[in-house]
Structure formats: structure tokens, C-alpha cells
Motif scaffolding. Structure first.
Motif, PDB file in Angstrom:
ATOM      1  N   ASN A 139      14.183   1.415   4.207  1.00  0.00           N
ATOM      2  CA  ASN A 139      14.016   2.716   4.865  1.00  0.00           C
ATOM      3  C   ASN A 139      13.586   2.551   6.322  1.00  0.00           C
ATOM      4  OD1 ASN A 139      14.599   4.643   2.657  1.00  0.00           O
ATOM      5  ND2 ASN A 139      12.880   3.612   1.663  1.00  0.00           N
ATOM      6  N   LEU A 140      14.420   1.857   7.068  1.00  0.00           N
ATOM      7  CA  LEU A 140      14.073   1.515   8.450  1.00  0.00           C
ATOM      8  C   LEU A 140      13.852   2.748   9.312  1.00  0.00           C
ATOM      9  CD1 LEU A 140      16.529  -1.460   9.097  1.00  0.00           C
ATOM     10  CD2 LEU A 140      14.117  -1.573   8.467  1.00  0.00           C
ATOM     11  N   ASP A 141      14.627   3.804   9.078  1.00  0.00           N
ATOM     12  CA  ASP A 141      14.477   5.006   9.898  1.00  0.00           C
ATOM     13  C   ASP A 141      13.112   5.655   9.699  1.00  0.00           C
ATOM     14  OD1 ASP A 141      15.297   5.590   7.242  1.00  0.00           O
ATOM     15  OD2 ASP A 141      15.943   7.597   7.843  1.00  0.00           O
ATOM     16  N   LEU A 142      12.640   5.677   8.444  1.00  0.00           N
ATOM     17  CA  LEU A 142      11.324   6.266   8.166  1.00  0.00           C
ATOM     18  C   LEU A 142      10.200   5.413   8.764  1.00  0.00           C
ATOM     19  CD1 LEU A 142      11.319   7.642   4.509  1.00  0.00           C
ATOM     20  CD2 LEU A 142      10.991   8.910   6.620  1.00  0.00           C
ATOM     21  N   TYR A 143      10.308   4.087   8.598  1.00  0.00           N
ATOM     22  CA  TYR A 143       9.291   3.207   9.184  1.00  0.00           C
ATOM     23  C   TYR A 143       9.229   3.435  10.695  1.00  0.00           C
ATOM     24  CZ  TYR A 143      10.477   0.552   4.861  1.00  0.00           C
ATOM     25  OH  TYR A 143      10.756   0.167   3.574  1.00  0.00           O
ATOM     26  N   GLU A 144      10.406   3.537  11.312  1.00  0.00           N
ATOM     27  CA  GLU A 144      10.477   3.698  12.767  1.00  0.00           C
ATOM     28  C   GLU A 144       9.876   5.029  13.199  1.00  0.00           C
ATOM     29  OE1 GLU A 144      11.129   2.217  16.445  1.00  0.00           O
ATOM     30  OE2 GLU A 144      11.709   1.167  14.611  1.00  0.00           O
ATOM     31  N   GLN A 145      10.165   6.094  12.445  1.00  0.00           N
ATOM     32  CA  GLN A 145       9.615   7.410  12.771  1.00  0.00           C
ATOM     33  C   GLN A 145       8.093   7.393  12.742  1.00  0.00           C
ATOM     34  OE1 GLN A 145      11.364  10.356  10.136  1.00  0.00           O
ATOM     35  NE2 GLN A 145      13.434   9.609  10.585  1.00  0.00           N
ATOM     36  N   MET A 146       7.527   6.778  11.707  1.00  0.00           N
ATOM     37  CA  MET A 146       6.063   6.724  11.602  1.00  0.00           C
ATOM     38  C   MET A 146       5.471   5.896  12.734  1.00  0.00           C
ATOM     39  SD  MET A 146       5.305   6.506   7.484  1.00  0.00           S
ATOM     40  CE  MET A 146       6.507   5.238   7.095  1.00  0.00           C
ATOM     41  N   LYS A 147       6.124   4.792  13.063  1.00  0.00           N
ATOM     42  CA  LYS A 147       5.632   3.949  14.154  1.00  0.00           C
ATOM     43  C   LYS A 147       5.699   4.686  15.486  1.00  0.00           C
ATOM     44  CE  LYS A 147       8.053   0.337  15.451  1.00  0.00           C
ATOM     45  NZ  LYS A 147       8.259   0.020  16.861  1.00  0.00           N
ATOM     46  N   PHE A 183       1.717  -2.618   6.383  1.00  0.00           N
ATOM     47  CA  PHE A 183       2.555  -3.201   5.334  1.00  0.00           C
ATOM     48  C   PHE A 183       1.763  -4.268   4.591  1.00  0.00           C
ATOM     49  CE2 PHE A 183       6.933  -2.376   7.506  1.00  0.00           C
ATOM     50  CZ  PHE A 183       6.916  -1.073   7.037  1.00  0.00           C
ATOM     51  N   MET A 184       2.023  -4.370   3.291  1.00  0.00           N
ATOM     52  CA  MET A 184       1.348  -5.346   2.449  1.00  0.00           C
ATOM     53  C   MET A 184       2.377  -6.193   1.704  1.00  0.00           C
ATOM     54  SD  MET A 184      -1.291  -6.745   0.959  1.00  0.00           S
ATOM     55  CE  MET A 184      -2.720  -5.734   1.333  1.00  0.00           C
ATOM     56  N   ASP A 185       2.170  -7.513   1.677  1.00  0.00           N
ATOM     57  CA  ASP A 185       2.914  -8.456   0.849  1.00  0.00           C
ATOM     58  C   ASP A 185       4.306  -8.787   1.379  1.00  0.00           C
ATOM     59  OD1 ASP A 185       3.265 -10.104  -1.510  1.00  0.00           O
ATOM     60  OD2 ASP A 185       4.613  -8.556  -2.261  1.00  0.00           O
ATOM     61  N   ARG A 186       4.935  -7.852   2.101  1.00  0.00           N
ATOM     62  CA  ARG A 186       6.304  -8.055   2.559  1.00  0.00           C
ATOM     63  C   ARG A 186       6.423  -7.663   4.029  1.00  0.00           C
ATOM     64  NH1 ARG A 186       9.571  -5.064  -2.356  1.00  0.00           N
ATOM     65  NH2 ARG A 186       8.837  -6.412  -4.055  1.00  0.00           N
ATOM     66  N   LYS A 187       7.179  -8.440   4.783  1.00  0.00           N
ATOM     67  CA  LYS A 187       7.413  -8.076   6.178  1.00  0.00           C
ATOM     68  C   LYS A 187       8.825  -7.530   6.336  1.00  0.00           C
ATOM     69  CE  LYS A 187       8.558 -12.813   7.684  1.00  0.00           C
ATOM     70  NZ  LYS A 187       9.922 -12.681   8.164  1.00  0.00           N
ATOM     71  N   VAL A 188       8.966  -6.662   7.329  1.00  0.00           N
ATOM     72  CA  VAL A 188      10.277  -6.109   7.678  1.00  0.00           C
ATOM     73  C   VAL A 188      10.539  -6.536   9.115  1.00  0.00           C
ATOM     74  CG1 VAL A 188      11.677  -4.023   7.905  1.00  0.00           C
ATOM     75  CG2 VAL A 188       9.916  -4.158   6.119  1.00  0.00           C
ATOM     76  N   ASP A 189      11.457  -7.469   9.281  1.00  0.00           N
ATOM     77  CA  ASP A 189      11.652  -8.099  10.586  1.00  0.00           C
ATOM     78  C   ASP A 189      11.979  -7.112  11.690  1.00  0.00           C
ATOM     79  OD1 ASP A 189      11.115 -10.694   9.743  1.00  0.00           O
ATOM     80  OD2 ASP A 189      13.167 -11.000   9.047  1.00  0.00           O
ATOM     81  N   ALA A 190      12.660  -6.023  11.348  1.00  0.00           N
ATOM     82  CA  ALA A 190      13.075  -5.062  12.372  1.00  0.00           C
ATOM     83  C   ALA A 190      11.929  -4.162  12.817  1.00  0.00           C
ATOM     84  CB  ALA A 190      14.227  -4.211  11.849  1.00  0.00           C
ATOM     85  N   GLN A 191      10.765  -4.268  12.194  1.00  0.00           N
ATOM     86  CA  GLN A 191       9.669  -3.346  12.482  1.00  0.00           C
ATOM     87  C   GLN A 191       8.425  -4.083  12.964  1.00  0.00           C
ATOM     88  OE1 GLN A 191       9.998   0.039  12.246  1.00  0.00           O
ATOM     89  NE2 GLN A 191      12.134  -0.381  11.791  1.00  0.00           N
ATOM     90  N   GLY A 232      -2.940  -6.092  21.887  1.00  0.00           N
ATOM     91  CA  GLY A 232      -1.728  -6.856  21.611  1.00  0.00           C
ATOM     92  C   GLY A 232      -0.784  -6.149  20.660  1.00  0.00           C
ATOM     93  N   SER A 233       0.290  -6.841  20.299  1.00  0.00           N
ATOM     94  CA  SER A 233       1.329  -6.283  19.428  1.00  0.00           C
ATOM     95  C   SER A 233       0.890  -6.348  17.969  1.00  0.00           C
ATOM     96  CB  SER A 233       2.621  -7.074  19.607  1.00  0.00           C
ATOM     97  OG  SER A 233       3.038  -7.048  20.951  1.00  0.00           O
TER      98      SER A 233
END
Length: 334
Positions: free
Chosen positions: A130-138, A146-154, A317-318
Motif C-alpha cells: 500500500n505504497l500510496d497510503l504510506y506516502e500519504q501519511m508520510k 514500521f515494525m519487523d519489515r522495511k519498505v524500500d520505497a518509503q 536526520g532522515s
């Protein structure tokens, strides 16, 4: 029956409404011990219950956080949820737990529902879809970890295990026991779920470190309901593995079930090591060697990061992927 108000509590405790408000928000440093006890007694005597809706409207906060786990059946997820709930409760926050079942559509529905309920922040074990939702929240600076898993695009703060190291620790232990034919089994990697991919990568790298061949037919992935088929394939090979690395707790259960049904002996017929501590591992016969994740530390860090974001404390920082170190619990299964 008359509604008891904060003003009634203040009058009964012989203090101000603002002091009662500080007490309700657990800011006890702003009052004496005597004042605190008077307010506590007044609340009990008057049977006062704060109006959470009015509080939310006034402070523009619901004092609620959402936690969306990918699969609540994992022992790791259960421990994380328990610790998060405890930590948020200490800070006066309620926690809503949702189980996405590794289904991106369920995850999307839960995110939208929790945002509609105006939760103050989210901790997500992301499906990654759900990249669009993650991006909207960011983009709107909504508090999220995020916990346990990374999403490289975010670029979102993420808490996860050093999965390469976890697999390396397991292979180190097996090679120390003179095992050379080592298989790794994990649940499905169809959507490139990062812990599963990284543990396979770590397994490959560790075998190469010992100059052992990487046999593709020893690397197995499948949905939970097909793991017994995978195990049957492995043990029907001309050269079956001498040792199995179960890459998570669900796989470990299926491995032990297969071994028991086939009357195999651990470690004489096959050695076993798992990633993720599970309650039965220490009491199994023989006790199972595992690579443990620092679950409590991971959950505490996630809660700390989310609360800072909710309180508007900007980190320098980032956003960072915080890698936590695994620990080998050496028992008698290898």
C-alpha cells in the motif's frame, strides 16, 4: 443523577481545575504529594469519570494508537503487541490491535478505518503493497513507525532484526556441530517480505563463509498449509539435509510436527534450529536451539519513537532503519 464534573472534583479536593487536569494527565510533578492524594480521594468519593470525548476535542487528540500486525499467529507478533499495549497504557493511551493476515487489502481497510477514528499514530508490520497510503501519511507528517519489515520505497522509521546476522548465527552453530548439508525453510516470499528474504540471504552468505555449496534445492519457501509437502520433498531427496534452519516460528512448528510423525530423532537423524524463541522450545525433547529476537527492546523502541512523533518531537536526520541484534540460545537440537 447529576453528572460529576472536573469542577466538582476540584472543589471537593480544595484545589483548582487546572491542577485536577494535570493530575488526570499524570503530570504529578506540578503538585504536592498531599494535593495528589486529595484529588485521588475526591475522584473515588465522587465516582468521577473523565469525559474522553470532550478531552479529545479540547486537546485535538484521541489518546489512541493503532497497531496493525501482518500475522498475529507469530509468537514474535504476540510479544510485540503485549509490550506495546503495556507501554502505551503507561502513557495514558488506548491501543487498537488489527490483524492484516498478510493481506494488503485488509491492511488498507484497517489503515483507513484507524485514520477515520482519528488515532494519534500507527505502528504497522507492513505488507509493503500500500505504497500510496504510506506516502500519504508520510506527506502529512502523520506519526507512523514500521515494525519487523522495511519498505524500500518509503523513508519511514523502521524497527527490525538484523536478519542476516540471525541466519549467520544459526549456520555458525550448525557448522560447529559438523553439519554440512543445511537446509533453510521459510514461509512464502512471493511479495518479497524483507525478513524472509534477508534470512535466506544471510544463510547463503554464511554457507559461503565456510566454503560450503549453496544448494538451491535446500532452500524452500511455501505458505504455511504447504510446508508439510515441502518437508516431504526434502526428506525424499537422494541426499536429504542433515540440518534444518526453520526461519520463523510457524515453520518450526511444522518441522517438529513432521519429524514426530515420521519418528525421526533430533539431532541424530536431523538437527533443528529456529529463528524466534517460542514458549515450547525449552521444554521440547530435546530442547530446541533458537536465535532469539530482542522483542521487548524492539517494542519499547517503537513505542518511544511513535510517542515522540505524536508529541511533536522532531528527530534529527532522515528516518532510520533501526537494526536490533539477535541472540543464540544454545540447547540440544543440534
Amino acid at each position: 443523577m447529576k453528572n460529576v464534573t472536573m469542577a466538582d472534583v476540584a472543589e471537593h479536593a480544595k484545589t483548582s481545575k487546572s491542577t485536577v487536569s494535570q493530575y488526570l494527565n499524570k503530570r504529578y510533578e506540578y503538585m504536592s504529594e498531599n494535593t495528589r492524594k486529595r484529588i485521588e480521594a475526591a475522584i473515588e468519593e465522587l465516582n468521577y469519570h473523565p469525559n474522553s470525548v470532550a478531552r479529545s476535542l479540547k486537546q485535538k487528540a484521541t489518546y489512541t494508537v493503532g497497531v496493525i500486525v501482518a500475522n498475529i499467529l507469530h509468537s514474535f507478533s504476540t510479544h510485540i503487541i503485549r509490550t506495546l499495549e503495556t507501554e502505551f497504557n503507561k502513557q495514558g493511551f488506548h491501543t487498537i490491535i488489527c490483524n492484516a493476515d498478510d493481506d494488503p487489502e485488509k491492511e488498507r481497510n484497517y489503515i483507513e478505518m484507524l485514520l477515520a477514528k482519528q488515532v494519534d499514530g500507527l505502528i504497522i508490520f507492513p505488507t509493503g503493497e500500500n505504497l500510496d497510503l504510506y506516502e500519504q501519511m508520510k506527506d502529512r507528517d502523520f506519526p507512523i513507525v514500521f515494525m519487523d519489515r522495511k519498505v524500500d520505497a518509503q523513508a519511514i522509521d523502521t524497527i527490525m532484526l538484523d536478519n542476516h546476522k540471525a541466519a549467520e548465527l544459526a549456520v555458525d552453530r550448525l557448522t560447529a556441530g559438523n553439519y554440512r548439508k543445511i537446509s533453510i525453510i521459510t514461509t512464502s516470499v512471493i511479495r518479497n517480505i524483507s525478513p524472509r528474504i534477508e534470512r535466506i540471504e544471510g544463510y547463503r552468505q554464511a554457507l559461503q563463509k565456510y566454503s560450503l555449496p549453496v544448494r538451491e534445492d535446500y532452500i524452500k519457501t511455501a505458505d504455511a498449509e504447504h510446508l508439510q509437502d515441502v518437508l516431504r520433498e526434502l526428506f525424499e531427496m537422494d541426499a536429504p539435509p542433515e540440518a534444518i534452519l526453520a526461519a520463523n516460528d510457524i515453520v518450526l512448528v511444522e518441522v517438529l510436527k513432521y519429524i514426530k510423525e515420521k519418528n525421526l530423532s533430533i539431532p541424530d537423524d536431523v538437527a533443528v534450529i529456529g529463528i524466534d524463541e517460542v514458549p515450547f522450545a525449552a521444554f521440547f525433547t530435546p530442547p530446541i536451539t533458537v536465535v532469539e529476537q530482542p522483542k521487548i527492546e524492539m517494542a519499547n523502541l517503537a513505542a518511544e519513537l511513535l510517542l515522540k512523533k505524536i508529541n511533536g518531537q522532531k528527530e534529527g536526520g532522515s528516518p532510520t532503519v533501526h537494526r536490533m541484534q539477535p541472540n543464540l540460545i544454545d540447547r540440544h537440537s543440534c
